[in-house]
Design a protein around this motif. Structure first.
Motif, PDB file in Angstrom:
ATOM      1  N   VAL A   2       0.684  -1.261   0.014  1.00  0.00           N
ATOM      2  CA  VAL A   2       0.122  -0.111  -0.086  1.00  0.00           C
ATOM      3  C   VAL A   2       0.753   1.277   0.023  1.00  0.00           C
ATOM      4  CG1 VAL A   2      -2.069  -1.140   1.123  1.00  0.00           C
ATOM      5  CG2 VAL A   2      -0.148  -0.287   2.581  1.00  0.00           C
ATOM      6  N   LEU A   3       2.062   1.250   0.313  1.00  0.00           N
ATOM      7  CA  LEU A   3       3.272   2.560   0.325  1.00  0.00           C
ATOM      8  C   LEU A   3       3.142   2.874  -0.948  1.00  0.00           C
ATOM      9  CD1 LEU A   3       4.659   4.150   2.249  1.00  0.00           C
ATOM     10  CD2 LEU A   3       6.479   2.825   1.749  1.00  0.00           C
ATOM     11  N   THR A   4       3.009   2.148  -2.061  1.00  0.00           N
ATOM     12  CA  THR A   4       3.248   2.534  -3.372  1.00  0.00           C
ATOM     13  C   THR A   4       2.046   3.403  -3.738  1.00  0.00           C
ATOM     14  OG1 THR A   4       2.150   0.433  -4.189  1.00  0.00           O
ATOM     15  CG2 THR A   4       4.588   0.281  -3.875  1.00  0.00           C
ATOM     16  N   ARG A   5       0.886   3.232  -3.194  1.00  0.00           N
ATOM     17  CA  ARG A   5      -0.041   4.120  -3.417  1.00  0.00           C
ATOM     18  C   ARG A   5      -0.595   5.022  -2.412  1.00  0.00           C
ATOM     19  NH1 ARG A   5      -3.541   0.137  -3.092  1.00  0.00           N
ATOM     20  NH2 ARG A   5      -4.312   0.450  -0.964  1.00  0.00           N
ATOM     21  N   LEU A  88       1.654  10.618  12.535  1.00  0.00           N
ATOM     22  CA  LEU A  88       1.028   9.856  11.563  1.00  0.00           C
ATOM     23  C   LEU A  88       1.997   8.659  11.358  1.00  0.00           C
ATOM     24  CD1 LEU A  88      -1.159  12.106   9.609  1.00  0.00           C
ATOM     25  CD2 LEU A  88      -2.074  10.535  11.259  1.00  0.00           C
ATOM     26  N   TYR A  89       3.233   9.019  11.101  1.00  0.00           N
ATOM     27  CA  TYR A  89       4.201   7.879  10.834  1.00  0.00           C
ATOM     28  C   TYR A  89       4.295   6.568  11.544  1.00  0.00           C
ATOM     29  CZ  TYR A  89       9.235   6.524  10.471  1.00  0.00           C
ATOM     30  OH  TYR A  89      10.510   5.999  10.510  1.00  0.00           O
ATOM     31  N   PHE A  90       4.087   7.030  13.193  1.00  0.00           N
ATOM     32  CA  PHE A  90       4.002   5.832  13.859  1.00  0.00           C
ATOM     33  C   PHE A  90       3.128   4.895  13.646  1.00  0.00           C
ATOM     34  CE2 PHE A  90       6.946   8.788  16.317  1.00  0.00           C
ATOM     35  CZ  PHE A  90       7.769   7.728  16.729  1.00  0.00           C
ATOM     36  N   TYR A  91       1.965   5.190  13.081  1.00  0.00           N
ATOM     37  CA  TYR A  91       0.620   4.423  12.775  1.00  0.00           C
ATOM     38  C   TYR A  91       0.888   3.612  11.451  1.00  0.00           C
ATOM     39  CZ  TYR A  91      -1.892   7.087  16.172  1.00  0.00           C
ATOM     40  OH  TYR A  91      -2.202   7.629  17.530  1.00  0.00           O
ATOM     41  N   LEU A  92       1.846   4.031  10.678  1.00  0.00           N
ATOM     42  CA  LEU A  92       2.345   3.534   9.553  1.00  0.00           C
ATOM     43  C   LEU A  92       3.299   2.051   9.836  1.00  0.00           C
ATOM     44  CD1 LEU A  92       2.792   2.796   6.519  1.00  0.00           C
ATOM     45  CD2 LEU A  92       4.259   4.744   6.588  1.00  0.00           C
ATOM     46  N   LEU A  93       4.019   2.575  10.963  1.00  0.00           N
ATOM     47  CA  LEU A  93       5.178   1.710  11.221  1.00  0.00           C
ATOM     48  C   LEU A  93       4.406   0.513  11.790  1.00  0.00           C
ATOM     49  CD1 LEU A  93       8.070   3.834  12.912  1.00  0.00           C
ATOM     50  CD2 LEU A  93       8.268   2.546  10.802  1.00  0.00           C
ATOM     51  N   VAL A  99       7.871  -1.595   5.955  1.00  0.00           N
ATOM     52  CA  VAL A  99       8.461  -0.436   6.268  1.00  0.00           C
ATOM     53  C   VAL A  99       9.119  -0.444   7.781  1.00  0.00           C
ATOM     54  CG1 VAL A  99       7.547   2.072   6.931  1.00  0.00           C
ATOM     55  CG2 VAL A  99       6.572   0.790   5.329  1.00  0.00           C
ATOM     56  N   LYS A 100       8.554  -1.107   8.750  1.00  0.00           N
ATOM     57  CA  LYS A 100       9.194  -1.116  10.103  1.00  0.00           C
ATOM     58  C   LYS A 100      10.513  -1.740   9.702  1.00  0.00           C
ATOM     59  CE  LYS A 100       7.500  -1.641  14.514  1.00  0.00           C
ATOM     60  NZ  LYS A 100       6.573  -2.092  15.639  1.00  0.00           N
TER      61      LYS A 100
END
Length: 255
Positions: A2-5, A88-93, A99-100
């Motif tokens: 999903v990071l690509t989008r 918000l970066y922490f929620y992605l991690l 990503v992590k």
């Protein structure tokens, strides 16, 4: 992938958090998100894709981060868009193991080589990805074009949080931390490690703060009324006065 989008999509993530804090029901939130096109996407399909990616991050988050009903209040305290991105970066991690993993590898490079280790060339990213294994033992195995887009997505996140300067920059730097993301990064570290968190402040490391800055960051946290400092055998201890994120009220505004 999903990071690509997606990337962080700060504005849309903030809107989604406010929708949830207002309705407290993911089914209702999804209906409103898609029907009212809160993300300004032209098609239902693309709107659903963004919703799935962002809502997954919020649903994954545990007690180590502010709850989603608190998150809008946290974001309201942020002084800049970069501050919001760093939160918000922490929620992605927490939601994305790839990503992590990649951030972990770069944190290792930062601790070994200093800021010189923060080179985000596509070749370096791909070399790190080639060493990644999922829990079931399977390897990272995507088409070259997808891997390239993933690298671009990662770099967009790093630009949002201040590690990379511009679209063309590939060499990272130590980002400045705003007061609110510093509190979240410290609370995250406390929730993971407890009393000993200052010896390995994971949240600070994830935001690429090398150890030469830790004393200054600790001083900033100790000056905050929501944290208290104490000394045991000459060793600084820092801990929240109350609940880790008690400083953030559940949000009850209108979207």
């Amino acid at each position: 992938m999903v990071l690509t989008r997606c990337g962080l999509l700060v504005d849309r993530a903030e809107t989604l958090a406010r929708l949830y804090a207002h309705h407290r029901d993911w089914t209702v939130v999804e209906e409103k998100w898609i029907e009212e096109r809160f993300d300004e996407r032209s098609t239902r399909g693309s709107s659903k894709g963004i919703y799935r990616a962002l809502s997954s991050r919020f649903k994954t988050a545990g007690s180590e981060l502010p709850s989603i009903v608190q998150l809008p209040s946290v974001l309201d305290r942020c002084e800049t868009v970069r501050d919001k991105a760093q939160v918000l970066y922490f929620y992605l991690l927490e939601d994305d193991p790839l990503v992590k993993y990649t951030v972990h590898r770069y944190v290792d490079r930062l601790q070994e080589s200093g800021v010189d280790g923060l080179g985000f060339e596509q070749e370096t990213i791909e070399r790190l990805l080639s060493e990644f294994h999922y829990e079931d033992g399977s390897e990272f195995d995507y088409a070259e074009s997808t891997t390239r887009r993933w690298g671009e997505g990662l770099r967009s996140v790093l630009r949002d949080i201040g590690v990379l300067d511009t679209q063309q920059t590939l060499q990272g730097q130590i980002p400045n931390l705003g007061s609110t993301p510093l509190l979240v990064a410290s609370g995250y570290s406390w929730e993971i490690h407890g009393d000993d968190w200052l010896s390995q402040p994971t949240g600070w490391l994830y935001l690429f703060q090398s150890d030469q800055y830790w004393d200054a960051l600790a001083e900033r946290v100790s000056d905050d009324p929501n944290w208290e400092a104490s000394g045991i055998h000459g060793e600084l201890r820092l801990q929240p006065v109350d609940d880790t994120y008690g400083w953030a009220e559940p949000w009850e505004g209108e979207v």
